[in-house]
Write a protein that holds these residues in place. Structure first.
Motif, PDB file in Angstrom:
ATOM      1  N   ARG A   1      -2.959  -7.438   6.990  1.00 49.87           N
ATOM      2  CA  ARG A   1      -1.830  -6.517   5.860  1.00 49.87           C
ATOM      3  C   ARG A   1      -1.592  -5.359   7.205  1.00 49.87           C
ATOM      4  O   ARG A   1      -0.411  -5.204   7.257  1.00 49.87           O
ATOM      5  CB  ARG A   1      -2.290  -5.898   5.055  1.00 49.87           C
ATOM      6  N   LYS A   2      -3.131  -5.636   7.606  1.00 45.00           N
ATOM      7  CA  LYS A   2      -2.583  -4.437   8.038  1.00 45.00           C
ATOM      8  C   LYS A   2      -1.888  -4.489   9.821  1.00 45.00           C
ATOM      9  O   LYS A   2      -2.052  -2.988   9.767  1.00 45.00           O
ATOM     10  CB  LYS A   2      -4.321  -3.245   8.367  1.00 45.00           C
ATOM     11  N   MET A   3      -2.094  -5.391   9.767  1.00 44.47           N
ATOM     12  CA  MET A   3      -2.033  -5.319  11.702  1.00 44.47           C
ATOM     13  C   MET A   3       0.013  -6.075  11.553  1.00 44.47           C
ATOM     14  O   MET A   3       0.793  -5.563  11.970  1.00 44.47           O
ATOM     15  CB  MET A   3      -1.898  -6.892  12.146  1.00 44.47           C
ATOM     16  N   LYS A   4       0.159  -5.867   9.943  1.00 47.98           N
ATOM     17  CA  LYS A   4       1.853  -6.551   9.810  1.00 47.98           C
ATOM     18  C   LYS A   4       2.517  -5.063   9.488  1.00 47.98           C
ATOM     19  O   LYS A   4       3.585  -4.917   9.591  1.00 47.98           O
ATOM     20  CB  LYS A   4       1.829  -7.272   8.623  1.00 47.98           C
TER      21      LYS A   4
ATOM     22  N   PRO B   1       0.824  -1.000  10.156  1.00 48.04           N
ATOM     23  CA  PRO B   1       0.409  -0.186  10.574  1.00 48.04           C
ATOM     24  C   PRO B   1      -0.158   0.930   9.894  1.00 48.04           C
ATOM     25  O   PRO B   1      -0.469   2.458   9.404  1.00 48.04           O
ATOM     26  CB  PRO B   1       0.510   0.171  11.409  1.00 48.04           C
ATOM     27  N   SER B   2       1.240   1.172   8.575  1.00 44.01           N
ATOM     28  CA  SER B   2       1.203   3.035   8.170  1.00 44.01           C
ATOM     29  C   SER B   2      -0.192   2.233   6.541  1.00 44.01           C
ATOM     30  O   SER B   2       0.178   3.331   5.717  1.00 44.01           O
ATOM     31  CB  SER B   2       2.761   2.993   7.216  1.00 44.01           C
ATOM     32  N   ILE B   3       0.032   1.508   6.420  1.00 44.23           N
ATOM     33  CA  ILE B   3      -1.679   1.351   5.480  1.00 44.23           C
ATOM     34  C   ILE B   3      -2.747   2.611   5.413  1.00 44.23           C
ATOM     35  O   ILE B   3      -3.365   2.664   6.196  1.00 44.23           O
ATOM     36  CB  ILE B   3      -1.903  -0.196   5.190  1.00 44.23           C
ATOM     37  N   PRO B   4      -2.887   3.024   5.037  1.00 47.62           N
ATOM     38  CA  PRO B   4      -4.429   3.678   5.135  1.00 47.62           C
ATOM     39  C   PRO B   4      -5.559   3.186   5.282  1.00 47.62           C
ATOM     40  O   PRO B   4      -5.749   2.552   4.639  1.00 47.62           O
ATOM     41  CB  PRO B   4      -3.961   5.046   4.340  1.00 47.62           C
ATOM     42  N   SER B   5      -6.969   4.127   6.497  1.00 48.15           N
ATOM     43  CA  SER B   5      -7.517   2.577   6.038  1.00 48.15           C
ATOM     44  C   SER B   5      -8.518   3.340   4.699  1.00 48.15           C
ATOM     45  O   SER B   5      -9.914   2.472   4.466  1.00 48.15           O
ATOM     46  CB  SER B   5      -8.375   3.647   7.358  1.00 48.15           C
ATOM     47  N   THR B   6      -8.355   4.000   4.289  1.00 45.95           N
ATOM     48  CA  THR B   6      -8.621   4.229   2.890  1.00 45.95           C
ATOM     49  C   THR B   6      -8.973   2.787   1.889  1.00 45.95           C
ATOM     50  O   THR B   6      -9.054   2.375   1.309  1.00 45.95           O
ATOM     51  CB  THR B   6      -8.060   5.484   2.423  1.00 45.95           C
ATOM     52  N   ASP B   7      -7.190   1.997   1.988  1.00 54.06           N
ATOM     53  CA  ASP B   7      -7.055   1.209   1.391  1.00 54.06           C
ATOM     54  C   ASP B   7      -8.042   0.093   1.296  1.00 54.06           C
ATOM     55  O   ASP B   7      -8.094  -0.488  -0.002  1.00 54.06           O
ATOM     56  CB  ASP B   7      -5.801   0.512   1.739  1.00 54.06           C
ATOM     57  N   PHE B   8      -8.904  -0.067   2.764  1.00 55.41           N
ATOM     58  CA  PHE B   8      -9.497  -1.069   2.710  1.00 55.41           C
ATOM     59  C   PHE B   8     -10.904  -1.059   2.146  1.00 55.41           C
ATOM     60  O   PHE B   8     -10.664  -1.867   0.576  1.00 55.41           O
ATOM     61  CB  PHE B   8     -10.269  -1.206   3.539  1.00 55.41           C
ATOM     62  N   ALA B   9     -11.693   0.120   1.691  1.00 62.03           N
ATOM     63  CA  ALA B   9     -12.620   0.166   0.628  1.00 62.03           C
ATOM     64  C   ALA B   9     -11.996   0.309  -1.390  1.00 62.03           C
ATOM     65  O   ALA B   9     -12.867  -0.876  -2.103  1.00 62.03           O
ATOM     66  CB  ALA B   9     -13.681   1.663   0.329  1.00 62.03           C
ATOM     67  N   LEU B  10     -10.944   1.058  -1.233  1.00 60.49           N
ATOM     68  CA  LEU B  10     -10.194   0.826  -2.804  1.00 60.49           C
ATOM     69  C   LEU B  10      -9.981  -1.139  -3.495  1.00 60.49           C
ATOM     70  O   LEU B  10     -10.130  -1.401  -4.152  1.00 60.49           O
ATOM     71  CB  LEU B  10      -8.798   1.311  -2.837  1.00 60.49           C
TER      72      LEU B  10
END
Length: 293
Positions: free
Chosen positions: A81-84, A86-95
């Motif tokens: 999803r992040k590769m598709k 890149p604007s997704i913030p890194s904070t989204d992973f843990a959330l």
């Protein structure tokens, strides 16, 4: 244990990790034994602020395991999803994958174990007053079990032989003989460095931060400031820790003296404290009086 009354403790080291629960359990101490008396609060995560760059926001390194049951590939789906996008913030992973983040952000815990991939007994840690906790362990746990506590100062002229330390002499004149000595004198290195000439192995090539300013601040807005995480904020030459205890905050700026002077680091730290309180709706004037003092 020889503890000098002539040298005050620094009092930092107020944030723990989940492993402390295994240690406490092994020596049969429960959190009910010390929580209230040691100004403790619960910790569910370490929060990193601006570590990806200035004004980049926060991301969590939460305790507990990721919950990836909802998708076929689990956490690997997020990387796709992040590769598709890149604007997704890194904070989204843990959330997306760790329930402890939501507990932490909402100021709650799950003592009944209803939440998957998270266990209260092993996935919580503590913020506590390190000095109070150490004194409590000494007086309420160690001494009753037979540990001999000697409040005295050791003379700096250590008697040695070819085999090592022969004895320690206290300022009272008493001599202490032992089969094993553990040097806990910090940078002074009274036994290892001065008496036995054991060299200091520096790791400055990997750990550039070598200095710190630290202070304690009262709460102005406890509902905002008391959170279930240790907040680590990146600054220009190091990072600030923010440890919310039950009745106050322990905070400090650890930095590299190679890149900034102590005086400039102090000013940078003060400015951080003023800005941080302002963002959280805390009167900056009150904070400035505390910081300046």
């Amino acid at each position: 244990v020889i503890e000098s009354p002539d040298f005050p403790t620094v009092g930092v080291g107020e944030s723990t990790l989940g492993q402390i629960n295994s240690w406490l359990k092994s020596i049969e101490i429960t959190e009910d034994d010390f929580m209230k008396e040691k100004d403790a609060s619960l910790k569910l995560s370490i929060k990193f602020t601006d570590w990806l760059g200035k004004n980049t926001g926060q991301f969590h390194y939460p305790f507990g395991r990721p919950d990836d049951r909802s998708t076929t590939m689990g956490i690997f789906d997020w990387f796709v999803r992040k590769m598709k996008d890149p604007s997704i913030p890194s904070t989204d992973f843990a959330l997306s994958y760790n329930p402890a983040v939501h507990l932490c952000d909402s100021g709650k815990v799950d003592p009944d174990g209803k939440m998957p991939s998270w266990n209260y007994d092993i996935d919580t840690a503590y913020h506590f007053d390190a000095t109070k906790f150490a004194n409590w362990l000494r007086d309420k746990y160690c001494k009753p079990k037979g540990v001999i506590h000697i409040p005295a100062t050791i003379k700096e002229e250590i008697k040695t032989t070819d085999d090592g330390v022969e004895y320690l002499e206290l300022t009272t004149g008493e001599k202490i003989y032992a089969d094993l000595y553990v040097d806990c004198t910090g940078w002074k290195s009274l036994l290892l460095g001065k008496a036995l000439n054991v060299g200091f192995n520096s790791y400055s090539d990997m750990l550039p931060n070598d200095s710190a300013w630290a202070c304690r601040l009262p709460y102005s807005n406890k509902r905002v400031e008391l959170e279930g995480a240790t907040n680590c904020t990146a600054l220009g030459h190091g990072w600030v820790w923010n440890i919310p205890l039950w009745t106050r905050t322990g905070t400090g700026y650890v930095y590299s003296s190679k890149y900034i002077s102590d005086e400039d680091a102090l000013e940078e730290f003060k400015q951080y404290l003023l800005n941080d309180r302002k963002v959280n709706g805390i009167p900056a004037t009150a904070t400035k009086e505390t910081v300046d003092s």
